[in-house]
Design a protein around this motif. Sequence first.
Motif, short mmCIF file in Angstrom:
data_model
loop_
_atom_site.label_atom_id
_atom_site.label_comp_id
_atom_site.label_asym_id
_atom_site.label_seq_id
_atom_site.Cartn_x
_atom_site.Cartn_y
_atom_site.Cartn_z
N GLY A 1 0.79 -1.22 0.00
CA GLY A 1 0.00 0.00 0.00
C GLY A 1 0.82 1.27 0.00
O GLY A 1 0.27 2.36 0.21
N VAL A 2 2.11 1.15 -0.24
CA VAL A 2 3.02 2.31 -0.30
C VAL A 2 3.72 2.28 -1.66
O VAL A 2 4.20 1.22 -2.09
N ARG A 3 3.80 3.42 -2.30
CA ARG A 3 4.44 3.48 -3.62
C ARG A 3 5.96 3.29 -3.47
O ARG A 3 6.60 4.01 -2.71
N PRO A 4 6.53 2.33 -4.20
CA PRO A 4 7.97 2.10 -4.10
C PRO A 4 8.79 3.35 -4.41
O PRO A 4 9.84 3.58 -3.78
N GLU A 5 8.35 4.13 -5.38
CA GLU A 5 9.11 5.33 -5.74
C GLU A 5 9.16 6.34 -4.60
O GLU A 5 10.12 7.11 -4.47
N ALA A 6 8.11 6.34 -3.74
CA ALA A 6 8.14 7.23 -2.57
C ALA A 6 9.09 6.67 -1.50
O ALA A 6 9.85 7.42 -0.88
N ALA A 7 9.07 5.36 -1.31
CA ALA A 7 9.88 4.75 -0.25
C ALA A 7 11.36 4.67 -0.59
O ALA A 7 12.21 4.56 0.30
N ALA A 8 11.70 4.74 -1.88
CA ALA A 8 13.09 4.58 -2.29
C ALA A 8 14.00 5.64 -1.69
O ALA A 8 15.21 5.41 -1.54
N ALA A 9 13.45 6.78 -1.34
CA ALA A 9 14.26 7.85 -0.76
C ALA A 9 14.60 7.58 0.71
O ALA A 9 15.42 8.29 1.30
N TYR A 10 13.99 6.56 1.31
CA TYR A 10 14.16 6.30 2.74
C TYR A 10 14.92 5.02 3.03
O TYR A 10 15.39 4.81 4.15
N GLY A 11 15.00 4.11 2.07
CA GLY A 11 15.67 2.84 2.29
C GLY A 11 15.67 2.02 1.02
O GLY A 11 15.28 2.49 -0.06
N GLN A 12 16.11 0.79 1.13
CA GLN A 12 16.16 -0.12 -0.02
C GLN A 12 14.87 -0.93 -0.06
O GLN A 12 14.55 -1.66 0.87
N VAL A 13 14.12 -0.81 -1.15
CA VAL A 13 12.86 -1.52 -1.28
C VAL A 13 13.13 -2.94 -1.75
O VAL A 13 13.85 -3.17 -2.72
N VAL A 14 12.55 -3.91 -1.03
CA VAL A 14 12.72 -5.32 -1.39
C VAL A 14 11.34 -5.94 -1.62
O VAL A 14 10.33 -5.46 -1.10
N SER A 15 11.31 -7.00 -2.40
CA SER A 15 10.04 -7.62 -2.76
C SER A 15 9.69 -8.82 -1.90
O SER A 15 8.57 -9.34 -1.97
N ASP A 16 10.61 -9.28 -1.08
CA ASP A 16 10.40 -10.45 -0.23
C ASP A 16 10.45 -10.02 1.23
O ASP A 16 11.48 -9.52 1.69
N PRO A 17 9.37 -10.20 1.99
CA PRO A 17 9.40 -9.77 3.39
C PRO A 17 10.48 -10.46 4.21
O PRO A 17 10.98 -9.88 5.18
N ALA A 18 10.86 -11.66 3.80
CA ALA A 18 11.91 -12.37 4.55
C ALA A 18 13.26 -11.68 4.43
O ALA A 18 14.15 -11.89 5.28
N GLN A 19 13.46 -10.87 3.39
CA GLN A 19 14.70 -10.15 3.19
C GLN A 19 14.68 -8.75 3.79
O GLN A 19 15.66 -8.03 3.75
N ALA A 20 13.53 -8.34 4.34
CA ALA A 20 13.36 -6.96 4.80
C ALA A 20 13.77 -6.80 6.26
O ALA A 20 13.69 -7.74 7.07
N ASP A 21 14.20 -5.60 6.60
CA ASP A 21 14.40 -5.24 8.00
C ASP A 21 13.09 -4.80 8.63
O ASP A 21 12.83 -5.04 9.81
N ILE A 22 12.28 -4.13 7.81
CA ILE A 22 11.02 -3.55 8.28
C ILE A 22 9.99 -3.66 7.16
O ILE A 22 10.32 -3.48 5.98
#
Length: 591
Positions: free
Chosen positions: A444-465
């Motif tokens: 529910g968050v646009r990746p292009e908006a989030a890219a300025a804050y961290g690294q966007v990943v497609s797998d939740p298992a690889q995510a920090d948050i």
Amino acid sequence: MNTRAPRNEGHPYQNPALTPDERTEDLLARMTLEEKAGQLFHTMLTMNPDGTLIETGDPAMVPMSTTDLLETKGLTHFNLLGSYGAREMALWQNALQERAAATRLGIPVTLSTDPRNAFTDNPGAALNAGAFSQWPEPIGLGAIGDAELVHRFADTVRREYLAVGFRVALHPQIDLATDPRWSRQSGTFGNDARLTGELAAAYIRGLQGDTLGSQSVATMVKHFPGGGPQKDGEDPHFPHGKEQIYPGGMRDHHLAPFKAAIAAGASQMMPYYGQPIGTDWEEVGFGFNKDVLTGLLRDELGFTGIVCTDWGLLTDAKILGETHVARAWGVEHLSPAERAAKSLDAGADQFGGEQCPELIVELVRSGRITETRIDASVGRLLREKFVLGLFDNPYVDIDAASRIVGNPEFTAAGEDAQRRAITVLTNRDTLLPLTGAPKLYLQGVRPEAAAAYGQVVSDPAQADIAVVRLSTPYEERANKFESFFHSGDLSFPPAELAALLDLMKTVPTIACVNLERAAVFPEIADHAAALLADFGASDTAVLDVVFGHATAQGRLPFELPRSMAAVAASREDVPNDTEDPVFPAGHGLTL
């Protein structure tokens, strides 16, 4: 620039040196019964996207013809539907005023609008900001609770509206959100009567100024004597929601903000559709209710302004291709003409969303309504046109419209308010604010908006948050128009809830719920690493709060119930009445 001169054949009503009362008296004496009847209707109108006038055959939500409404039926009050460019709106309004100036008496158009400075897009309630500055919904302004900010918001709206020709705001909506299920809560300031009255006064003064004048936008305050306590939380736009009830005996609580609005100088008042049940008022919709409009509003509270009914009380209408019955609750058995007579007898001046002046002509000629009674309402409506300066200069500067509407100053103020309204509900282990550039999994968050804050990943298992944005649940309704009014069950569907809880087990999850009304989510509150509420905010606004670039200042404007059983057991007119809520009204953390 605008270089047009106002129409002037030397009649006293065209003389700006005379008082509004003198000009009104002169104009009224020159009008035919048919011309007077046209003033009693305030209906919808759309425009073509290029700024030209819409006529028969052009695409529209409801069929309409500018020529027929303005020249044949004699209407001069219109509510613009739809979102368009600022320049195109200015072009359209000037073309409309030119057409009005060419009629026999040259009575200018009063143009109105529903709210259009936030995120809601409901053709029966509010429009998405589009070209205008975008702020949180009014419920978000209630979450902030700052009267100075509300005044600044309303003054910004005033300047944007004036730039394109809007002279009546079909707001503020100062109902109290006492039933968690009601679909209209996002347009309110919450359920605190004292705060709502304070913010309403600031809002009215921001739009109108200290006195109504040529730089004002008149306010049509709604929905008198307070929508909100609708039976089972349904909405009286629809037959199954017509009953308004007070099981907790808190009628005066709902009335309190309107007293503040009247004291602040509200120019107009809109009664709601609701049919009061079990009170000492007649059990008919408020637009037909003499006990309410004359006994309460006029006589007891001393309101002397314009009373315009809510839209569609007299006749059945097609909306989005589907037939909707007139919202004539309690007087369904009356004919359209009889309904009009009862509403006028009750104390209404104007019919919203209708375009049938022939009914008024019929009533007068049959002797059912006197022309003197019609003159009283027409006089109020014309006088406001004179006070607003419409007879002296109804046109706008087309080039200025593009510079003013949505300008950087206004846009920045709206974006700042979006951030301030966000409410932090939980923050486990002081997770927020985030630091660094974590790996982010998004829903529910646009990746292009989030890219300025961290690294966007497609797998939740690889995510920090994980950062998840959610909307308040609602029941789907089959009717196209009703589908815009989000009603019913406030709990998340089991499959959606299970997927969210699984995600929260996989990765620490920050959830942000858009609260257009209260929502039931105790499980999410228990398992989210951090939980936020927004009331209309961009992805960037939410992420700025999450990463500490902006400060969330919101406090819940209503409680968040623990279960639908608790909601069902609560009383519709009583604020914060559910048992053991997950979060009480006023809750909010400071990061």
